[in-house]
Enzyme design. Structure first.
Site, PDB file in Angstrom:
ATOM      1  CD  GLU A   1      19.456  46.712  -3.711  1.00 33.15           C
ATOM      2  OE1 GLU A   1      18.944  45.678  -4.094  1.00 33.15           O
ATOM      3  OE2 GLU A   1      20.326  47.189  -4.159  1.00 33.15           O
TER       4      GLU A   1
ATOM      5  CG  ASP B   1      27.628  51.283  -9.137  1.00 30.13           C
ATOM      6  OD1 ASP B   1      26.435  51.158  -9.396  1.00 30.13           O
ATOM      7  OD2 ASP B   1      28.137  50.828  -8.323  1.00 30.13           O
TER       8      ASP B   1
ATOM      9  CE1 TYR C   1      19.963  43.868  -9.478  1.00 23.45           C
ATOM     10  CE2 TYR C   1      20.255  44.807  -7.219  1.00 23.45           C
ATOM     11  CZ  TYR C   1      20.041  45.013  -8.524  1.00 23.45           C
ATOM     12  OH  TYR C   1      20.274  46.540  -8.757  1.00 23.45           O
TER      13      TYR C   1
END
Lengths: 283, 407
Positions: A58, A69, A184
């Site tokens: 990735e 994040d 995911y």
């Protein structure tokens, strides 16, 4: 979107998961930010990842405002942007990688605005041409599928969907409807790299999602050690490690944001340790 | 005219089911937040249908916030400028000193209905943070306010106010350390605490249903203005003027008038040092459509789609985006969007203080700066209503510094 209307993808993602199945182990998915701390160093890292044991790569497309994040990936995005990284350069890096490796799946991960600004059709065309196999775009839930997901599927680029602990059984079909490549699973409530993962609830969650889809399930957000990588890669089809790898870059960057000569080697050595953990996993 | 035709000709029917105002709006959030966003929408729709909810809002508006706020004929400024007749909608007289409390009361009452036990908010100038901390004190709920560390420095009186009110103020060190980063950090908190936490967003932006919900809570400004203007002048105003950062005070004033064709509507963005210098916060003039903080809107960004840090003398206008409904109203042409510089705002700040005995916040000083430009050339029967959405106590130190006065 009906399978029949989807464009043919590269086949690299499904081939890799088939190979893992034959090997009888879970996979290692590694994340690094493109251009962190500079273009040359991050390309050196990316090119070295398959030999170090990464099964899927990735590459983060840096954005000024990475809302999902934690501090490690925020800082890495800023380092990359400060050193002049752009989406065009990230695509070029993908192309440079693909010229030397025709098998390892390459997934671009990031936020929508840089893609929207680049132009969705132009982006998909260039991504496909540069050998990109899939996209993970954090701020595009199924409610916004018309933006990029549907065009990507038509173009033959996998659109990898995120599922989370808040995605219950009622919502899962919505999330999985246009999923492709793999799913995911975000193992924690929170942002990347801030909470430690636990294997048992992950195994339960993976089993729950598997009841709704045949796609492989990878698990990430919160894996920091080879042992954790091993246990998650046993519970799911692959383990994703991002922040922990990015911190290894951070450790070797000086105050001016410049990489030390051994940066790439140190990062790859750490990936090697994670890969050794994953190779002890059993499926 | 059939109902359908009436709707087609209205500017007041948005957003659609997906939260879109034309191209703008939407729900661009991480999957972790998506179920919660849908819950907020469901809860808000149910609350709207419950007369008890509106009764609660009305009760606190009257007895705690101090509504209705007056509509005031600014006689001396009108005479000084020598043209249009100028009214101020006095939302700076609300409890906590700005319009922000209108929205906070609506959202905290919704949070309580949803059984949420913890409140988070972002703030730039500190006005929304203070309003949120106030409501949390009133309802005995723990409150965490995210504020960029740069803003913590330049708005220290408001930081102390929030702490006095019992809130925890988190100085955000990430990114450019201002309002947009405070929003990022609040969203990160929310993702980690979806079970018990309600995020009170301070402006008409964010994922659906926030832009519509905040607009609804702020529309009390325009609804009161309409009635008060009819009482004072027997007719609607000719023009509305309000400053715009994210756009909540402006949307609150504008929305009830959008279908009144005779009313010219003008939003004033912060031009900072001037649009041409690149140091500004005028998203509609200097930005282009982009996606940030859960919605598509006009956004100040570079060629690569990276968000550019805006600049304004006013921390409350210092935001790189603008609400999706404003973005849409710009494209449709229904609202004119102009800008005023730091210098215009500083002049207006001083003039209003001297002539009217009202120290305005730097945010509405931008609106007044524009009024000062246009009023002299307008006829005396042209009625302008400007939203005086905040008071300037918080800005006194900043202005003193800019005027070279040591306090």
């Amino acid at each position: 979107m009906p399978i029949a209307e989807r464009g043919a993808d590269s086949g690299r993602i499904s081939a890799r998961f088939e190979a893992l199945k034959v090997e009888g182990r879970g996979g290692l998915v590694t994340f690094i930010t493109a251009g962190d701390p500079d273009c040359d160093t991050s390309l050196e890292i990316i090119k070295g990842l398959p030999a170090a044991g990464a099964d899927i790569i990735e590459i983060g497309m840096p954005f000024t405002d990475p809302m999902a994040d934690g501090p490690a990936i925020q800082a890495s995005s800023l380092r990359a942007l400060t050193n002049g990284q752009t989406l065009a350069k990230t695509l070029k890096m993908a192309k440079a990688f693909r010229e030397g490796d025709t098998e390892t799946p390459l997934v671009l991960m990031g936020y929508y605005n840089p893609i929207y600004s680049y132009g969705v059709d132009r982006f998909l065309n260039d991504a496909k041409e540069c050998g990109v196999d899939g996209l993970i775009v954090v701020d595009l839930p199924p409610e916004e599928d018309e933006e990029l997901c549907i065009p990507a599927l038509k173009a033959g680029v996998n659109f990898i969907r995120l599922a989370t602990p808040t995605t219950d059984d009622v919502r899962l079909p919505t999330v999985l409807a246009n999923a492709s490549g793999f799913v995911y699973y975000v193992s924690i409530l929170g942002i990347t790299g801030t909470r430690e993962i636990e294997a048992d609830p992950v195994a339960e969650a993976v089993a729950r999602i598997k009841r709704h889809t045949d796609l492989p399930i990878v698990v990430g957000f919160g894996i920091t050690s080879p042992d954790q990588a091993q246990s998650i890669a046993s519970a799911a089809d692959a383990a994703v490690i991002g922040s922990a790898i990015v911190r290894k870059v951070e450790d070797r960057v000086d105050d001016n944001g410049k990489a030390a000569p051994e940066t790439a080697a140190a990062v790859l050595e750490y990936v090697g340790e994670l890969a050794a953990g994953v190779r002890k996993s059993t499926r | 005219m059939s109902d359908a035709t009436a709707k087609a000709n209205s500017y007041r029917t948005g957003p659609d089911e997906g939260g879109h105002f034309g191209l703008y709006g939407g729900r661009f959030v991480a999957e972790t937040l998506m179920p919660l966003i849908l819950d907020v929408e469901t809860a808000y729709e149910a609350a709207k249908a419950d007369p008890g909810y509106q009764a609660d809002i009305d009760y606190y508006a009257k007895h705690y916030v101090g509504r209705p706020s007056p509509l005031y004929y600014a006689k001396r400024i009108t005479e000084h400028l020598g043209g249009a007749k100028i009214y101020f909608k006095r939302d700076e007289l609300n409890h906590t000193g700005s319009h922000k409390i209108n929205n906070v009361m609506g959202q905290i009452l919704l949070a309580r209905r949803m059984g949420k036990t913890r409140i988070i908010a972002e703030t730039g100038a500190g006005q929304h943070g203070v309003a949120t901390a106030t409501a949390c004190a009133l309802f005995d709920m723990p409150c965490k306010v995210y504020m960029g560390s740069v803003d913590v420095e330049r708005q220290s009186p408001n930081v102390f106010r929030m702490k006095l009110l019992g809130a925890e103020v988190e100085a955000v060190e990430s990114g450019s350390k201002t309002l947009k980063d405070a929003l990022n950090e609040a969203l990160r908190d929310w993702v980690a605490n979806v079970e018990d936490t309600f995020y009170i967003i301070g402006t008409v932006a964010g994922p659906h249903p926030y832009p519509a919900m905040v607009r609804d809570f702020q529309s009390v400004i325009g609804n009161e203005t309409k009635q008060q203007m009819l009482e004072a002048e027997g007719r609607l105003p000719d023009q509305l003027v309000a400053c715009i950062g994210g756009g909540s005070n402006a949307m609150g004033l504008f929305h009830p008038f959008l279908d009144d064709e005779s009313v010219t509507i003008t939003g004033v963005e912060a031009a900072g040092h001037g649009i041409e210098t690149g140091e500004h916060a005028a998203s509609l003039t200097g930005g282009r459509p982009g996606v940030l903080h859960g919605n598509r809107m006009y956004l100040i960004q570079d060629d690569d789609g990276q968000v550019v840090e805006p600049y304004s003398i006013s921390a409350g206008l210092d935001y790189p985006g603008i609400g999706p409904e404003h973005s849409w109203l710009k494209d449709t042409g229904r609202v004119d969007y102009v800008s005023a510089t730091d210098k215009d705002a500083l002049e207006a700040f001083q003039l209003c203080s001297k002539l009217e005995g009202i120290i305005p916040a730097l945010e509405p000083s931008h609106a007044l700066g524009h009024v000062m430009k246009i009023a002299p050339d307008l006829p005396k029967d042209h009625i302008i209503c400007m939203n005086l959405c905040g008071r300037g106590d918080k800005d006194v130190a900043t202005v003193a510094g800019l005027l070279g006065v040591e306090l």
